[in-house]
Design a protein around this motif. Structure first.
Motif, PDB file in Angstrom:
ATOM      1  N   ALA A   1      -8.287   8.097   5.787  1.00 60.27           N
ATOM      2  CA  ALA A   1      -8.542   7.035   4.828  1.00 60.27           C
ATOM      3  C   ALA A   1      -7.571   5.869   4.972  1.00 60.27           C
ATOM      4  CB  ALA A   1      -8.488   7.607   3.418  1.00 60.27           C
TER       5      ALA A   1
ATOM      6  N   THR B   1      -8.198  -1.677   2.266  1.00 57.84           N
ATOM      7  CA  THR B   1      -7.913  -1.370   0.865  1.00 57.84           C
ATOM      8  C   THR B   1      -9.086  -1.693  -0.049  1.00 57.84           C
ATOM      9  OG1 THR B   1      -5.599  -1.834   1.293  1.00 57.84           O
ATOM     10  CG2 THR B   1      -6.260  -1.753  -1.005  1.00 57.84           C
TER      11      THR B   1
ATOM     12  N   ARG C   1     -11.590   1.038   0.372  1.00 56.12           N
ATOM     13  CA  ARG C   1     -11.050   2.288  -0.175  1.00 56.12           C
ATOM     14  C   ARG C   1     -11.127   2.288  -1.701  1.00 56.12           C
ATOM     15  NH1 ARG C   1      -5.286   2.920   1.109  1.00 56.12           N
ATOM     16  NH2 ARG C   1      -5.926   1.641   2.859  1.00 56.12           N
TER      17      ARG C   1
ATOM     18  N   LYS D   1     -13.226   5.006  -4.062  1.00 57.98           N
ATOM     19  CA  LYS D   1     -12.615   5.820  -5.123  1.00 57.98           C
ATOM     20  C   LYS D   1     -13.427   5.767  -6.406  1.00 57.98           C
ATOM     21  CE  LYS D   1      -7.902   5.538  -3.438  1.00 57.98           C
ATOM     22  NZ  LYS D   1      -6.561   4.996  -3.640  1.00 57.98           N
TER      23      LYS D   1
ATOM     24  N   ALA E   1     -11.670   9.696   2.100  1.00 60.64           N
ATOM     25  CA  ALA E   1     -11.373   8.775   1.008  1.00 60.64           C
ATOM     26  C   ALA E   1     -11.943   9.259  -0.321  1.00 60.64           C
ATOM     27  CB  ALA E   1     -11.906   7.381   1.331  1.00 60.64           C
TER      28      ALA E   1
END
Length: 154
Positions: free
Chosen positions: A95, A100, A103, A107, A139
């Motif tokens: 991940a 970012t 990611r 999440k 992730a």
């Protein structure tokens, strides 16, 4: 399997620090034998890979269960071997290599996401695509990936 692929698998085995468990799903058809032969070669060349074999219903498809969230309905040879071995050892950067912003979106996934990626050994773009998608599994544990060789399973 070519001598180069065999050498790559032996090198992979020598770099492993622990055993890796892989599942082989068989359904009793001719395609299952192809998967079985590949896995026999794989564990012969990489004895740190531990194989568990399971019989399933004929309406399912033979597969290599790499981990809970990753299933290969494909024989990863040629350029597909490197992403497969990376997935086995989870040495693909995981991940951390995902930007970012992506990611953060991953999440926020709170329901299972079942991805299917169709590949072909003749495709020059498939190995890079596999290598980019597999880190998504790390992730978020709700993301599952099934890789399907469209020539084996048209």
């Amino acid at each position: 399997m070519t001598p180069e692929e065999e050498a790559q698998i032996r090198k992979f085995n020598n770099e492993l620090s622990a055993d890796i468990h892989v599942g082989l799903v068989m359904i009793g058809d001719g395609r299952s034998k192809v998967f079985e032969h590949f896995c026999e070669d794989l564990i012969r060349l990489a004895p740190k890979i531990r194989l568990t074999q399971e019989e399933r219903k004929p309406e399912e498809a033979p597969a290599i269960q790499v981990r809970h969230a990753l299933v290969y309905h494909a024989i990863p040879l040629g350029k597909e071997l490197t992403p497969f071995l990376d997935a086995l050892s989870a040495s693909d950067g995981g991940a951390e290599n995902i930007p970012t912003s992506i990611r953060d979106h991953l999440k926020r996934i709170h329901v299972p996401a079942m991805l299917r990626l169709f590949i072909s050994q003749q495709c020059p773009f498939c190995p890079a695509t596999v290598q980019r998608i597999i880190p998504l599994l790390e992730a978020n544990e709700l993301i599952h990936l099934t890789i399907i060789d469209c020539t084996l399973f048209p």
